[in-house]
Design an enzyme around this catalytic site. Structure first.
Site, PDB file in Angstrom:
ATOM      1  CG  HIS A  30       1.937  -1.357  -4.429  1.00  0.00           C
ATOM      2  ND1 HIS A  30       3.335  -1.649  -4.098  1.00  0.00           N
ATOM      3  CD2 HIS A  30       1.670  -0.297  -3.916  1.00  0.00           C
ATOM      4  CE1 HIS A  30       3.528  -0.906  -3.234  1.00  0.00           C
ATOM      5  NE2 HIS A  30       2.421  -0.491  -3.369  1.00  0.00           N
TER       6      HIS A  30
ATOM      7  CB  SER B 220       3.042   0.855   0.048  1.00  0.00           C
ATOM      8  OG  SER B 220       3.309   1.485  -0.839  1.00  0.00           O
TER       9      SER B 220
END
Length: 737
Positions: free
Chosen positions: A712, A597
Site C-alpha cells: 500500500h 488511498s
C-alpha cells in the site's frame, strides 16, 4: 511515442475468454477481469501501461534529473536515524544506496550523540533477501523486556520477534530473532515462526506468545484480518495453541498483548468490531481453565489505554456516566483498579474547543505529555499525576479520583509547524524525544529530560538535524481558510516562493493541492526534501487542505464527513481549490491535485465531480469502485467510514461518491495519472486498473503506472520510491507547465 500521443484513444479492454466474473447483483462490468491481481491478461495490460510511461515521461531529460535528486535525498547518510531504546542500546532501521532493503543496527546513546555514530549491524536485510531469494521488506520488530529479577542478574535483552513482508504487502511473516547472537532462531530449534498472513505474534514470556493469524478456514474476518487469538507455548505445534478469544464473523480484527511494566503486568484482549467500534478486555489467566475476561466498561467508540495505575479514555462521542456528561474529543483519566471496582469518577485532562483537538498523549515514567492541535499547530502540555504528598513523585493511590493534575509547559518549541513527541523509555525514564518540523525547516530531533519537576526542565537539547535538501531562501508558508458550501471554515497551508504564495506573481503558478479527509487522520506540516527539490525549487506551489473527514478538529471534524455526509469532504476540497484561484495564486488550468488511498477516493471524486477546477489529477493507491469495495481485500473493514453498498438505502448515497460509476464519457476531464501496486493487499489494485481502463476506452488523457512491489505504500525501496516520485512530478510539470 510522444507525450502528446498519450491522449490517443486506447482499445477498450474486453473480458478474456474463460475468466469467471463474480455475480454481485450489480450491472455487468466489462472490466472485472482486471481485479485478477496476478492474472496473465491483467498483468499484460499493466505492463503495456507501464511501457507507455517509460516511452513518454521517462524519456524526458528532466525525468532522470528529478529521479536522481529525489534518490539523493532518500539515500542521504545525513538524514536523522530514528532510534528506539532497547535495554542500553539504541536501535535503528536504515536504508541507503548500499542497503536498499535495509539494515537493523544499534549503537549507544553516547555514540548516537556524535556526528558519526558507531553502528553495529544486527540484521542485514539485503543479505537475507539474497540468501533466501525473497524480496523482504521490513515491517518492524518487538522485543521482550526482561523481568526485574533477570535484569538484576545481568541477563541481556535477547528475545525479538521480527516481521518481514515479501514485496511489501500487509501480509507478512514473524520470525524469532536472538539479539545476542544476532541470528534467527529456527523453528526446528524451538523458535517461533508465523507463516505469511495478516496478523502477528506478541510476547507473554520467553517461552509463550500470543498468536493471531490465519489458522485455516473460518479464522479470518471478512476484511482478511485475524478473528482468533491463541496462547502458544514454545516447542509445541501451532495446532496445539490454546484459544483465548474468538470474534464473530462480522468483526474486523482480534488481537491480544501483555503489558510488561514491572509491578503492573496485565494481559488484554482487543476486539475491533469495526473502525471506531472496539472492545477491550482485561484477561486473567488467559488460555487456562481459570481464564476470565472482564470488559472495560466504556463506550465502544472510545479509545482506552492502561498504563501503570492509570486508565486513559479518549472519547469520540459524548458520554454520560457517574452523574456527569463528558464531551466528545475529551481525554479522561481514572485509577484503573478503582474503575474495575465500580468507581466512575474521572478527571478531565483535555476538553476540545472550536479550534483545538487532541493529537495524542504520551506517558513517561512520572508524567503524561498531551499534544494538542490548535488550528492545526501543535502545542504540548505536561500533566503530572497527584500523589499523597502533593508532589510529582510516584502516585500512592490515596487521593480522590478528581484530584488535580499539575500542568507544566515545555519551553523552546516553535510557534508554527509540527511537534511530535515520544518517550525514550516510559518504564524507567522521564526523557522525551521531540521531533520538530515544518514545510521549509529541516526536521530536528531533540532530547528533553523532564525529571520529576517538569516546570524546572531546561530547553530541549538538539541531538540531530536533517540537512537542508533545497534552498528555501525567499520561500514562505502561509495558512489560509476557505469557506465551504455550508459555510464551514476550512484551513489550508500554502508553501512556495513568497511572491507566489502572496498572490503577487502572475497568478498562474503551477500548484499542487494535496488532501486526505478520512479516518480522523490529521495532515500537519512536515519537511520533504524530495518535494522541495522536485517542485518548490522549480517554481511550484504546494498546498495542503485540512478538510473534514480528518482529525484536525477532533472527532466532530471527522464525523461531519462520514457516510451520507461524505460530500462535505469534497466540497471542502473544492472550496480550497477555488480560494487559491480567488487569491491570485494560480488558475484552474495550472492547479493539480493529488490524493492517496482514501485520498485517492478524494482524487477520484475531484476528477469526476469537479473536473473544471483542475489542470491535472493524481490518483494514488485509490478506492474508486464503491459498489464492490467491501468485496475487495480489506474493504469490508471500511464500511463504518463509507457505508455498506449491499444495503440498497446506503448504496443510494454511496453511489454519489463512487468515481467508477460517476465517470461520464461525454464530459471533459483533466489529464489523470493513476498509480498503484500489484502487491497492495489493502486497497485492491483493481480500483485503479478499472477506472483507468474505462477512461482509456473513451479516449481520455490517462497515464497509468503500477509498481509490482511496494504494497500500500507503493514502493519497497528507495529506488522504487524515487522512480514513482519522478513519475508524479514529471506528469505535473508536463500538464501544468
Amino acid at each position: 511515442m510522444t507525450a502528446e500521443q498519450t491522449t490517443s484513444p486506447a482499445p477498450a479492454p474486453q473480458n478474456p475468454a474463460g475468466t469467471a466474473l463474480p455475480d454481485d447483483g450489480a450491472p455487468h462490468d466489462p472490466y472485472l477481469w482486471l481485479e485478477s491481481v496476478d492474472g496473465d491478461e491483467a498483468l499484460a495490460w499493466v505492463r503495456a501501461r507501464n511501457a507507455e510511461v517509460a516511452d513518454t515521461l521517462e524519456v524526458a531529460e528532466e525525468f532522470a534529473t528529478t529521479e536522481r535528486a529525489i534518490r539523493e535525498v532518500l539515500d542521504s547518510d545525513a538524514k536523522i536515524p530514528e532510534v528506539s531504546k532497547i535495554g542500553d542500546r539504541y536501535y535503528n532501521f536504515w536504508r541507503d544506496a548500499q542497503h536498499e532493503r535495509g539494515l537493523w543496527r544499534r549503537t549507544t546513546l553516547e555514540s548516537y550523540r556524535t556526528d558519526d555514530p558507531e553502528w553495529e549491524t544486527v540484521l542485514d536485510l539485503d543479505a537475507l533477501a539474497a540468501s533466501e531469494g525473497e524480496s523482504w521488506v521490513w515491517h518492524g520488530a518487538s522485543v521482550l523486556r526482561p523481568t526485574p529479577e533477570q535484569l538484576a542478574a545481568g541477563e541481556p535483552w535477547r528475545h525479538a520477534l521480527v516481521e518481514l513482508s515479501p514485496g511489501g504487502s500487509d501480509a507478512d511473516v514473524t520470525r524469532e530473532f536472538d539479539l545476542v547472537e544476532k541470528r534467527f532462531v529456527a523453528p526446528e530449534d524451538g523458535g517461533f515462526f508465523r507463516a505469511e498472513a495478516k496478523g502477528s505474534l506478541g510476547w507473554i514470556d520467553p517461552d509463550t506468545v500470543y498468536v493471531f493469524t490465519d489458522f485455516g478456514e473460518g479464522t479470518l474476518t471478512p476484511s482478511g484480518y485475524p478473528r482468533v487469538v491463541k496462547r502458544w507455548t514454545r516447542g509445541t505445534p501451532l495446532d496445539d495453541a490454546v484459544t483465548v478469544y474468538e470474534g464473530t464473523d462480522e468483526d474486523m480484527y482480534i488481537s491480544a498483548w501483555r503489558s510488561h511494566t514491572p509491578g503492573f503486568e496485565r494481559d488484554f484482549v482487543h476486539r475491533s468490531k469495526a473502525f471506531y467500534s472496539d472492545e477491550l478486555y482485561l484477561a486473567e489467566h488467559p488460555g487456562t481453565p481459570e481464564q476470565r475476561l472482564t470488559k472495560i466498561d466504556v463506550p465502544d467508540s472510545a479509545e482506552v489505554g492502561v498504563r501503570r495505575e492509570w486508565m486513559l479514555v479518549e472519547l469520540r462521542d459524548d458520554w454520560t456516566v457517574g452523574g456527569a456528561t463528558y464531551r466528545a474529543g475529551s481525554l479522561l483519566v481514572a485509577r484503573f483498579d478503582d474503575f474495575l471496582a465500580g468507581d466512575r469518577g474521572f478527571t478531565v485532562l483535555f476538553e476540545p474547543t472550536a479550534t483545538t483537538s487532541l493529537a495524542g498523549a504520551t506517558w513517561t515514567r512520572h508524567h503524561l505529555v498531551v499534544n494538542v492541535l490548535e488550528d492545526v499547530k501543535n502545542r504540548l502540555h505536561v500533566l503530572t499525576p497527584p500523589d499523597a504528598s502533593g508532589g510529582a513523585g510516584d502516585t500512592a493511590g490515596t487521593e480522590p479520583a478528581d484530584a488535580p493534575w499539575v500542568r507544566s509547559e515545555i519551553p523552546g518549541l516553535p510557534e508554527l509547524g509540527t511537534v511530535a513527541v515520544g518517550a525514550v523509555d516510559p518504564v524507567d525514564s522521564d526523557d522525551l524525544w521531540l521531533v520538530t518540523t515544518d514545510y521549509l525547516t529541516p526536521t530536528t530531533l531533540s532530547l528533553l529530560s523532564l525529571g520529576e519537576r517538569p516546570d524546572e526542565a531546561r530547553a530541549p537539547e538538539v541531538v540531530k538535524s536533517n540537512p537542508a535538501f533545497f534552498d528555501a531562501d525567499g520561500m514562505t508558508v502561509a495558512q489560509h481558510f476557505a469557506t465551504s458550501d455550508d459555510g464551514t471554515r476550512v484551513p489550508y497551508f500554502v508553501v512556495g516562493r513568497a511572491d507566489l504564495v502572496s498572490g503577487e506573481g502572475d497568478g498562474a503558478a503551477p500548484t499542487l493541492l494535496y488532501g486526505y479527509g478520512g479516518f480522523e487522520i490529521s495532515l500537519t506540516p512536515a519537511y520533504s526534501g524530495a518535494l522541495g527539490r522536485a517542485w518548490l525549487s522549480r517554481g511550484g506551489v504546494y498546498v495542503v487542505a485540512n478538510i473534514r473527514g480528518g482529525g484536525e478538529y477532533g472527532p466532530a471534524w471527522h464525523q461531519a464527513a462520514l457516510k451520507a455526509n461524505r460530500h462535505r469532504a469534497y466540497e471542502d476540497f473544492a472550496a480550497v481549490a477555488r480560494d487559491l484561484v480567488a487569491r491570485g495564486i494560480t488558475t484552474h488550468e495550472h492547479l493539480g491535485m493529488e490524493g492517496r488511498s482514501n485520498g485517492g477516493l478524494l482524487a477520484g471524486n475531484m476528477l469526476t465531480q469537479y473536473p473544471e477546477l483542475f489542470g491535472a489529477v493524481i490518483v494514488g493507491v485509490p478506492l474508486l469502485d464503491m459498489r464492490r469495495y467491501t468485496k475487495l481485500l480489506a474493504g469490508a473493514s471500511w464500511a463504518a467510514e463509507y457505508g455498506d453498498p449491499d444495503d440498497p438505502e446506503q448504496w443510494e448515497f454511496i453511489r454519489t461518491f463512487s468515481p467508477y460509476h460517476l465517470f461520464d464519457a461525454e464530459r471533459e476531464y483533466p489529464p489523470v495519472l493513476f498509480t498503484t501496486s500489484t502487491k497492495d493487499d489493502r486497497v485492491h489494485p483493481g480500483h485503479a486498473r478499472k477506472l483507468a481502463a474505462k477512461m482509456l476506452g473513451e479516449g481520455k488523457d490517462v497515464t497509468y503506472y503500477e509498481n509490482i512491489e511496494g504494497g500500500h505504500g507503493g514502493a519497497a525501496n528507495n529506488a522504487q520510491a524515487a522512480y514513482m516520485a519522478a513519475v508524479h512530478y514529471r506528469f505535473l510539470a508536463e500538464r501544468l507547465g
